[in-house]
Design a protein around this motif. Structure first.
Motif, PDB file in Angstrom:
ATOM      1  N   PRO A 126       0.834  -1.208   0.000  1.00 44.23           N
ATOM      2  CA  PRO A 126       0.000   0.000   0.000  1.00 44.23           C
ATOM      3  C   PRO A 126       0.865   1.253   0.000  1.00 44.23           C
ATOM      4  CG  PRO A 126      -0.877  -1.607   1.528  1.00 44.23           C
ATOM      5  CD  PRO A 126       0.447  -2.142   1.066  1.00 44.23           C
ATOM      6  N   ASN A 127       0.543   2.167  -0.902  1.00 42.65           N
ATOM      7  CA  ASN A 127       1.345   3.358  -1.089  1.00 42.65           C
ATOM      8  C   ASN A 127       0.504   4.594  -0.818  1.00 42.65           C
ATOM      9  OD1 ASN A 127       3.449   5.130  -2.058  1.00 42.65           O
ATOM     10  ND2 ASN A 127       2.279   5.304  -3.952  1.00 42.65           N
ATOM     11  N   LYS A 128       0.972   5.445   0.100  1.00 46.83           N
ATOM     12  CA  LYS A 128       0.284   6.694   0.396  1.00 46.83           C
ATOM     13  C   LYS A 128       0.891   7.818  -0.432  1.00 46.83           C
ATOM     14  CE  LYS A 128      -1.472   6.031   5.089  1.00 46.83           C
ATOM     15  NZ  LYS A 128      -1.456   6.554   6.460  1.00 46.83           N
ATOM     16  N   SER A 129       0.014   8.609  -1.046  1.00 47.21           N
ATOM     17  CA  SER A 129       0.483   9.758  -1.797  1.00 47.21           C
ATOM     18  C   SER A 129       0.818  10.890  -0.830  1.00 47.21           C
ATOM     19  CB  SER A 129      -0.584  10.217  -2.786  1.00 47.21           C
ATOM     20  OG  SER A 129      -0.198  11.435  -3.379  1.00 47.21           O
ATOM     21  N   VAL A 130       1.919  11.591  -1.106  1.00 50.36           N
ATOM     22  CA  VAL A 130       2.303  12.700  -0.236  1.00 50.36           C
ATOM     23  C   VAL A 130       1.684  14.003  -0.715  1.00 50.36           C
ATOM     24  CG1 VAL A 130       4.468  11.635   0.458  1.00 50.36           C
ATOM     25  CG2 VAL A 130       4.417  13.061  -1.589  1.00 50.36           C
ATOM     26  N   GLU A 131       1.094  13.984  -1.936  1.00 54.04           N
ATOM     27  CA  GLU A 131       0.470  15.186  -2.452  1.00 54.04           C
ATOM     28  C   GLU A 131      -1.023  15.150  -2.182  1.00 54.04           C
ATOM     29  OE1 GLU A 131       1.496  15.713  -6.534  1.00 54.04           O
ATOM     30  OE2 GLU A 131       3.593  15.252  -6.196  1.00 54.04           O
ATOM     31  N   LYS A 132      -1.704  16.185  -2.600  1.00 54.32           N
ATOM     32  CA  LYS A 132      -3.149  16.266  -2.317  1.00 54.32           C
ATOM     33  C   LYS A 132      -3.877  15.116  -3.007  1.00 54.32           C
ATOM     34  CE  LYS A 132      -5.088  18.952  -6.096  1.00 54.32           C
ATOM     35  NZ  LYS A 132      -6.039  19.979  -6.461  1.00 54.32           N
ATOM     36  N   THR A 133      -4.918  14.647  -2.373  1.00 51.77           N
ATOM     37  CA  THR A 133      -5.738  13.584  -2.937  1.00 51.77           C
ATOM     38  C   THR A 133      -7.176  14.053  -2.981  1.00 51.77           C
ATOM     39  OG1 THR A 133      -6.042  12.612  -0.745  1.00 51.77           O
ATOM     40  CG2 THR A 133      -4.234  11.760  -2.070  1.00 51.77           C
ATOM     41  N   MET A 134      -8.067  13.178  -3.344  1.00 49.35           N
ATOM     42  CA  MET A 134      -9.466  13.562  -3.503  1.00 49.35           C
ATOM     43  C   MET A 134     -10.046  14.090  -2.193  1.00 49.35           C
ATOM     44  SD  MET A 134     -10.890  10.743  -6.132  1.00 49.35           S
ATOM     45  CE  MET A 134      -9.934  10.385  -7.624  1.00 49.35           C
ATOM     46  N   SER A 135     -10.641  15.240  -2.290  1.00 48.07           N
ATOM     47  CA  SER A 135     -11.198  15.891  -1.108  1.00 48.07           C
ATOM     48  C   SER A 135     -12.403  15.136  -0.571  1.00 48.07           C
ATOM     49  CB  SER A 135     -11.612  17.330  -1.466  1.00 48.07           C
ATOM     50  OG  SER A 135     -12.355  17.891  -0.430  1.00 48.07           O
ATOM     51  N   ASP A 136     -12.543  15.123   0.733  1.00 41.47           N
ATOM     52  CA  ASP A 136     -13.697  14.472   1.354  1.00 41.47           C
ATOM     53  C   ASP A 136     -15.003  15.162   0.969  1.00 41.47           C
ATOM     54  OD1 ASP A 136     -11.908  13.835   4.436  1.00 41.47           O
ATOM     55  OD2 ASP A 136     -12.054  12.662   2.597  1.00 41.47           O
ATOM     56  N   THR A 137     -14.921  16.437   0.584  1.00 36.35           N
ATOM     57  CA  THR A 137     -16.136  17.173   0.246  1.00 36.35           C
ATOM     58  C   THR A 137     -16.472  17.087  -1.237  1.00 36.35           C
ATOM     59  OG1 THR A 137     -14.861  19.210  -0.082  1.00 36.35           O
ATOM     60  CG2 THR A 137     -15.742  18.813   2.122  1.00 36.35           C
ATOM     61  N   SER A 138     -15.625  16.464  -2.043  1.00 35.61           N
ATOM     62  CA  SER A 138     -15.865  16.351  -3.474  1.00 35.61           C
ATOM     63  C   SER A 138     -16.853  15.239  -3.784  1.00 35.61           C
ATOM     64  CB  SER A 138     -14.562  16.069  -4.218  1.00 35.61           C
ATOM     65  OG  SER A 138     -13.642  17.111  -4.068  1.00 35.61           O
ATOM     66  N   MET A 139     -17.528  15.370  -4.917  1.00 39.99           N
ATOM     67  CA  MET A 139     -18.314  14.264  -5.436  1.00 39.99           C
ATOM     68  C   MET A 139     -17.354  13.266  -6.079  1.00 39.99           C
ATOM     69  SD  MET A 139     -21.625  16.043  -7.263  1.00 39.99           S
ATOM     70  CE  MET A 139     -22.209  14.409  -7.751  1.00 39.99           C
ATOM     71  N   THR A 140     -17.547  11.990  -5.810  1.00 40.40           N
ATOM     72  CA  THR A 140     -16.678  10.973  -6.389  1.00 40.40           C
ATOM     73  C   THR A 140     -17.514   9.888  -7.057  1.00 40.40           C
ATOM     74  OG1 THR A 140     -16.610   9.663  -4.346  1.00 40.40           O
ATOM     75  CG2 THR A 140     -14.887  11.341  -4.652  1.00 40.40           C
ATOM     76  N   THR A 141     -16.915   9.236  -8.048  1.00 43.48           N
ATOM     77  CA  THR A 141     -17.553   8.096  -8.693  1.00 43.48           C
ATOM     78  C   THR A 141     -16.462   7.190  -9.240  1.00 43.48           C
ATOM     79  OG1 THR A 141     -19.235   7.403 -10.301  1.00 43.48           O
ATOM     80  CG2 THR A 141     -17.732   9.154 -10.985  1.00 43.48           C
ATOM     81  N   TRP A 142     -16.821   5.948  -9.522  1.00 50.25           N
ATOM     82  CA  TRP A 142     -15.846   4.997 -10.055  1.00 50.25           C
ATOM     83  C   TRP A 142     -16.538   4.092 -11.065  1.00 50.25           C
ATOM     84  CZ3 TRP A 142     -17.191   5.809  -5.071  1.00 50.25           C
ATOM     85  CH2 TRP A 142     -18.036   4.884  -4.453  1.00 50.25           C
ATOM     86  N   ASP A 143     -15.818   3.732 -12.108  1.00 48.28           N
ATOM     87  CA  ASP A 143     -16.403   2.959 -13.202  1.00 48.28           C
ATOM     88  C   ASP A 143     -15.384   1.990 -13.792  1.00 48.28           C
ATOM     89  OD1 ASP A 143     -19.021   4.604 -13.651  1.00 48.28           O
ATOM     90  OD2 ASP A 143     -17.419   6.102 -13.701  1.00 48.28           O
ATOM     91  N   TYR A 144     -15.863   0.816 -14.199  1.00 46.59           N
ATOM     92  CA  TYR A 144     -15.069  -0.076 -15.029  1.00 46.59           C
ATOM     93  C   TYR A 144     -15.178   0.405 -16.480  1.00 46.59           C
ATOM     94  CZ  TYR A 144     -14.712  -3.541 -11.247  1.00 46.59           C
ATOM     95  OH  TYR A 144     -14.428  -4.194 -10.068  1.00 46.59           O
ATOM     96  N   ALA A 145     -14.122   0.185 -17.250  1.00 48.36           N
ATOM     97  CA  ALA A 145     -14.129   0.636 -18.644  1.00 48.36           C
ATOM     98  C   ALA A 145     -15.065  -0.202 -19.506  1.00 48.36           C
ATOM     99  CB  ALA A 145     -12.717   0.610 -19.214  1.00 48.36           C
ATOM    100  N   PHE A 146     -15.255  -1.470 -19.138  1.00 52.94           N
ATOM    101  CA  PHE A 146     -16.124  -2.367 -19.920  1.00 52.94           C
ATOM    102  C   PHE A 146     -16.894  -3.267 -18.950  1.00 52.94           C
ATOM    103  CE2 PHE A 146     -11.603  -3.115 -20.099  1.00 52.94           C
ATOM    104  CZ  PHE A 146     -11.424  -4.323 -19.446  1.00 52.94           C
ATOM    105  N   PRO A 147     -17.914  -2.749 -18.275  1.00 48.65           N
ATOM    106  CA  PRO A 147     -18.650  -3.492 -17.245  1.00 48.65           C
ATOM    107  C   PRO A 147     -19.247  -4.794 -17.778  1.00 48.65           C
ATOM    108  CG  PRO A 147     -19.269  -1.175 -17.257  1.00 48.65           C
ATOM    109  CD  PRO A 147     -18.460  -1.407 -18.479  1.00 48.65           C
TER     110      PRO A 147
END
Length: 207
Positions: A126-147
């Motif tokens: 597991p690798n933690k990014s040291v830079e900014k990541t997705m904000s907790d207040t942002s809208m997020t979604t995730w998708d497979y390219a070919f469900p």
């Protein structure tokens, strides 16, 4: 008259040769597994998000597989992948390797997300990014390219497998991850985009 008779056969022969070439170039098959035991366990433990795939690689003793995750922030690509995994050259001659590959995002309210990749017999820490990541207040979604669809992977082909993205606006569009132009629009329009990609080669020299 003879040319008119021969023309359909010439066309048929060309199509058959083209089809055979594509079969020879095919080196792997991959299928999204959104309901796999891996995903269910991840969800039951409330760890975050997991993209899981069933993966079959032909001639695994002659192939190198690269999995990696690119990150784009405000349309700009990070210089290095946030996580990367490469493996290959099975010791068993002419082996067809079967198993699961995937990308996990471990979410925590107390720290930044951690990212990891896995494949048959190998995984990244597991690798933690040291830079900014997705904000907790942002809208997020995730998708497979070919469900729900099994697709062929060709040698030397770079393929988008999935996307995890966020936006600071109050709406998110739907994109076709199999369309390069649509992917580019998504990168430019969303605040942050993670793209899971795969590529198969005969050598690791170019990686």
């Amino acid at each position: 008259m003879k040319m008119k008779v021969l023309a359909p056969f010439i066309l048929l022969g060309t199509l058959l040769l083209s089809s055979c070439a594509n079969i020879e170039d095919k080196t792997a098959e991959i299928k999204p597994m959104p309901d796999s035991d891996y995903v269910k366990t991840f969800e039951e433990l409330n760890l975050g998000n997991l993209f899981d795939f069933e993966f079959e690689l032909e001639n695994a003793d002659k192939r190198w597989v690269r999995l990696w995750v690119e990150r784009y922030q405000d349309g700009e690509k990070d210089r290095e992948p946030i996580t990367e995994l490469m493996y290959g050259q099975s010791p068993i001659p002419d082996e067809t390797s079967k198993g699961h590959v995937g990308f996990g995002i471990i979410q925590s309210n107390e720290s930044e997300p951690s990212y990891f990749l896995y494949a048959p017999g190998v995984s990244s820490a597991p690798n933690k990014s040291v830079e900014k990541t997705m904000s907790d207040t942002s809208m997020t979604t995730w998708d497979y390219a070919f469900p729900d669809e099994k697709v062929d992977l060709l040698l030397n082909e770079e393929k988008v497998l999935a996307a995890y993205r966020s936006t600071s606006s109050n709406q998110m569009r739907t994109y076709d991850l199999g369309d390069k132009d649509d992917v580019e629009k998504m990168i430019q329009e969303d605040t942050e985009v993670l793209l899971l990609k795969i590529k198969i080669k005969e050598s690791d020299e170019d990686y």
